[in-house]
Design a protein around this motif. Sequence first.
Motif, PDB file in Angstrom:
ATOM      1  N   LEU A 226       0.818  -1.211   0.000  1.00 18.70           N
ATOM      2  CA  LEU A 226       0.000   0.000   0.000  1.00 18.70           C
ATOM      3  C   LEU A 226       0.849   1.258   0.000  1.00 18.70           C
ATOM      4  O   LEU A 226       0.601   2.197  -0.761  1.00 18.70           O
ATOM      5  N   ASP A 227       1.876   1.291   0.865  1.00 19.70           N
ATOM      6  CA  ASP A 227       2.601   2.533   1.127  1.00 19.70           C
ATOM      7  C   ASP A 227       4.098   2.257   1.208  1.00 19.70           C
ATOM      8  O   ASP A 227       4.557   1.550   2.110  1.00 19.70           O
ATOM      9  N   HIS A 261       5.465   0.803 -13.658  1.00 15.47           N
ATOM     10  CA  HIS A 261       6.392   0.480 -12.569  1.00 15.47           C
ATOM     11  C   HIS A 261       6.888   1.729 -11.847  1.00 15.47           C
ATOM     12  O   HIS A 261       7.058   1.723 -10.628  1.00 15.47           O
ATOM     13  N   ALA A 262       7.145   2.803 -12.604  1.00 19.13           N
ATOM     14  CA  ALA A 262       7.627   4.038 -11.966  1.00 19.13           C
ATOM     15  C   ALA A 262       6.567   4.622 -11.043  1.00 19.13           C
ATOM     16  O   ALA A 262       6.879   5.137  -9.960  1.00 19.13           O
ATOM     17  N   SER A 263       5.306   4.548 -11.438  1.00 16.98           N
ATOM     18  CA  SER A 263       4.230   5.057 -10.584  1.00 16.98           C
ATOM     19  C   SER A 263       4.139   4.247  -9.296  1.00 16.98           C
ATOM     20  O   SER A 263       3.909   4.793  -8.215  1.00 16.98           O
ATOM     21  N   ILE A 264       4.326   2.928  -9.402  1.00 18.65           N
ATOM     22  CA  ILE A 264       4.334   2.085  -8.210  1.00 18.65           C
ATOM     23  C   ILE A 264       5.487   2.488  -7.298  1.00 18.65           C
ATOM     24  O   ILE A 264       5.314   2.660  -6.088  1.00 18.65           O
ATOM     25  N   ALA A 265       6.668   2.656  -7.874  1.00 20.37           N
ATOM     26  CA  ALA A 265       7.848   3.031  -7.090  1.00 20.37           C
ATOM     27  C   ALA A 265       7.655   4.355  -6.374  1.00 20.37           C
ATOM     28  O   ALA A 265       8.159   4.557  -5.264  1.00 20.37           O
ATOM     29  N   ASN A 266       6.900   5.264  -6.997  1.00 20.79           N
ATOM     30  CA  ASN A 266       6.684   6.598  -6.419  1.00 20.79           C
ATOM     31  C   ASN A 266       5.398   6.700  -5.607  1.00 20.79           C
ATOM     32  O   ASN A 266       4.938   7.803  -5.305  1.00 20.79           O
ATOM     33  N   ASN A 267       4.815   5.535  -5.276  1.00 20.51           N
ATOM     34  CA  ASN A 267       3.662   5.509  -4.376  1.00 20.51           C
ATOM     35  C   ASN A 267       2.406   6.104  -4.999  1.00 20.51           C
ATOM     36  O   ASN A 267       1.536   6.621  -4.292  1.00 20.51           O
ATOM     37  N   LEU A 268       2.299   6.013  -6.321  1.00 24.29           N
ATOM     38  CA  LEU A 268       1.178   6.639  -7.010  1.00 24.29           C
ATOM     39  C   LEU A 268       0.211   5.613  -7.596  1.00 24.29           C
ATOM     40  O   LEU A 268      -0.552   5.907  -8.514  1.00 24.29           O
ATOM     41  N   HIS A 269       0.235   4.403  -7.041  1.00 24.47           N
ATOM     42  CA  HIS A 269      -0.594   3.320  -7.574  1.00 24.47           C
ATOM     43  C   HIS A 269      -1.855   3.082  -6.766  1.00 24.47           C
ATOM     44  O   HIS A 269      -2.645   2.203  -7.099  1.00 24.47           O
ATOM     45  N   ILE A 270      -2.035   3.852  -5.703  1.00 27.25           N
ATOM     46  CA  ILE A 270      -3.150   3.638  -4.767  1.00 27.25           C
ATOM     47  C   ILE A 270      -4.046   4.871  -4.729  1.00 27.25           C
ATOM     48  O   ILE A 270      -3.556   5.998  -4.564  1.00 27.25           O
ATOM     49  N   SER A 271      -5.343   4.669  -4.834  1.00 22.84           N
ATOM     50  CA  SER A 271      -6.290   5.786  -4.781  1.00 22.84           C
ATOM     51  C   SER A 271      -6.426   6.305  -3.354  1.00 22.84           C
ATOM     52  O   SER A 271      -6.190   5.571  -2.384  1.00 22.84           O
ATOM     53  N   PRO A 272      -6.838   7.573  -3.187  1.00 26.96           N
ATOM     54  CA  PRO A 272      -7.065   8.104  -1.835  1.00 26.96           C
ATOM     55  C   PRO A 272      -8.079   7.278  -1.040  1.00 26.96           C
ATOM     56  O   PRO A 272      -7.953   7.137   0.180  1.00 26.96           O
ATOM     57  N   GLU A 273      -9.074   6.744  -1.722  1.00 26.26           N
ATOM     58  CA  GLU A 273     -10.084   5.937  -1.032  1.00 26.26           C
ATOM     59  C   GLU A 273      -9.457   4.716  -0.372  1.00 26.26           C
ATOM     60  O   GLU A 273      -9.774   4.372   0.780  1.00 26.26           O
ATOM     61  N   ASN A 302      -4.681  11.814   1.103  1.00 27.43           N
ATOM     62  CA  ASN A 302      -5.356  12.428  -0.048  1.00 27.43           C
ATOM     63  C   ASN A 302      -4.438  12.548  -1.258  1.00 27.43           C
ATOM     64  O   ASN A 302      -4.819  13.178  -2.258  1.00 27.43           O
ATOM     65  N   LEU A 303      -3.250  11.947  -1.181  1.00 27.75           N
ATOM     66  CA  LEU A 303      -2.321  11.983  -2.314  1.00 27.75           C
ATOM     67  C   LEU A 303      -3.003  11.447  -3.562  1.00 27.75           C
ATOM     68  O   LEU A 303      -3.561  10.351  -3.564  1.00 27.75           O
TER      69      LEU A 303
END
Length: 404
Positions: A226-227, A261-273, A302-303
């Motif tokens: 998740l984080d 993969h880059a979005s996952i590495a930068n913690n951008l793969h999870i919605s705020p919900e 809220n990221l």
Amino acid sequence: MAFKVLLVVGAVLVAGVAYMLSRPMNPAVSEPWKVRTVGSLYGITFLAGVLGEKLGLGTQMNITRYFFDRLLVFTSSTVDPQLVQREDTLFDSIAVRIYRPTKAKTSSPRAGMVFYHGGGWVLGSVASHDPVAAHFAVEANMVVVSVEYRMAPEFPYPVPLDDCVTATKYFIQHAAKFNVDPNRVAIGGDSAGGNLAAAVSLKLRDTGFRPMPKAQVLIYPVLQLLDFNTPSYFRAFKYQSDNSVMGMIVGYYLGAPKKHHASIANNLHISPELRKRYAPYLKTEVLPDGFVLPDYKPTDVNLQWDKTVPKDLGLTATDIYVSPLLADDLKNLPEAFVLTVGSDALRDEGVMFAYRLKEAGVKATWVDIPDTFHGCICATGGLLGTKSGRRANEAIVKLLKENV
């Protein structure tokens, strides 16, 4: 072809030496030059894969696997072959290697252990962790089964987990065949293998399998996707440039295309919900004093996520069999032994998992070795063998002997 191979070897050696000399090191780590060298060699295996693929020598992953397996065997302690009997076989079509200790023969049923190797669900093998599994069998006087589960990216989740579940059920159901008491079988693994062990425990409980494993031995486990900004990740990033390797292996395990993969590495793969839904399970308040650095800032729930990443990816990342720490219900699970290491990005989730298990009424023992590193149980032999790695293995053997 020979010239290409020499070119790869030369480039890798030059880059490896440069990386080793420039790589920052956590001051808490003992024997820093050994750890620096081992860590650099891990990095070189990935570099060899990238260069080898560009030169047409094979796929990046297969080349990396080739060098990774040999590196782990090279840095591990060897076990006298006269002390352990090895057998390669199949458990319901899943390849396994069985280790039977020979020094203390007995007619009474022994304890057993099913072991899942680490390597980020993409690397490692029965061969890479052969010295580790043999060591556990001999020193804990138990029958150990090491599982050759299929790996990503060829076989993403849930295939690796399903293979581990199948092999585990077979071993417990046929324990008498191996002179093992089915009520004294532990499951365990290191890193991604620790993740699989925790997930197997949940899966067996949820499907009503009996008898359940007696214990789960989680060695610096991955417990949540998740984080990637827990305090221990934050601390680790002070000594490494980025999280690209984690983004790659998590992406492969989740079946995500490389472009994500880059979005996952930068913690951008999870919605705020989803962040808000699971934030209560990542409480930094449960961490011991000194674990949270003064300049640490938690992830904003809220990221905004990368909306080019399919929403299903976040749902898979937070599936309880992918991220056991995020399970709402942790009751009625096997007794847990969680080993963490001080310089590891995964340390905090191990602490959090042990805390949540105790809250759920499950007996959980947390052991931390502050001066060692992720991968230490495979750095115990030869010139690069570390005292801290040997201490980690001794702690695991002690837990197995006393509790299984």
